[in-house]
Scaffold this motif. Sequence first.
Motif, short mmCIF file in Angstrom:
data_model
loop_
_atom_site.label_atom_id
_atom_site.label_comp_id
_atom_site.label_asym_id
_atom_site.label_seq_id
_atom_site.Cartn_x
_atom_site.Cartn_y
_atom_site.Cartn_z
N GLU A 201 39.49 18.00 13.10
CA GLU A 201 38.49 18.20 12.05
C GLU A 201 38.69 17.20 10.91
OE1 GLU A 201 37.55 22.96 12.58
OE2 GLU A 201 39.03 22.35 11.08
N LEU A 202 39.93 16.96 10.55
CA LEU A 202 40.21 16.00 9.49
C LEU A 202 39.81 14.58 9.90
CD1 LEU A 202 41.30 16.28 6.66
CD2 LEU A 202 43.58 15.88 7.55
N LEU A 203 40.14 14.20 11.13
CA LEU A 203 39.76 12.88 11.63
C LEU A 203 38.24 12.75 11.74
CD1 LEU A 203 42.45 12.30 14.39
CD2 LEU A 203 42.26 11.13 12.19
N GLY A 204 37.57 13.81 12.16
CA GLY A 204 36.12 13.79 12.24
C GLY A 204 35.47 13.62 10.88
N ALA A 205 36.04 14.28 9.86
CA ALA A 205 35.51 14.15 8.50
C ALA A 205 35.63 12.69 8.03
CB ALA A 205 36.26 15.08 7.56
N VAL A 206 36.76 12.08 8.31
CA VAL A 206 36.95 10.66 7.96
C VAL A 206 35.96 9.81 8.77
CG1 VAL A 206 38.57 8.73 8.09
CG2 VAL A 206 39.34 10.95 7.27
#
Length: 120
Positions: free
Chosen positions: A53-58
Amino acid sequence: MDIAYWIVAGLLALFYAYAGGVKIVRSRDGLRPMMAWVDRMPLPAVRAIGVLELLGAVGLVLPPLTGVAPWLALAAAIGFVLLQLGAIPVHLTSGDRQIALNATLVVVAAVTAWLATTWL
């Protein structure tokens, strides 16, 4: 279209950055009040979902902002659609019938994916 993308993608990125960060740093007991499904998953899987989720947000923000591989924004948005489509059955099979947030996130991520086609 660019303004619409930045509004929708920005809100989606904020949501997933928060949700991913929480899954990464909080204990199972800290997650339980807001995510009843964490007891059914191994903690490393919950942490992995948080990292994704964090990588997708970036991925929603950084590639279009820098102009480097902007197609990654489309990939991130499609990834969020798939993530939520997988989350819905998890909620339904655990007796948690509240999937309105998941359905809303599917729609918002799909709109973000459509708007991200601007850079293709």
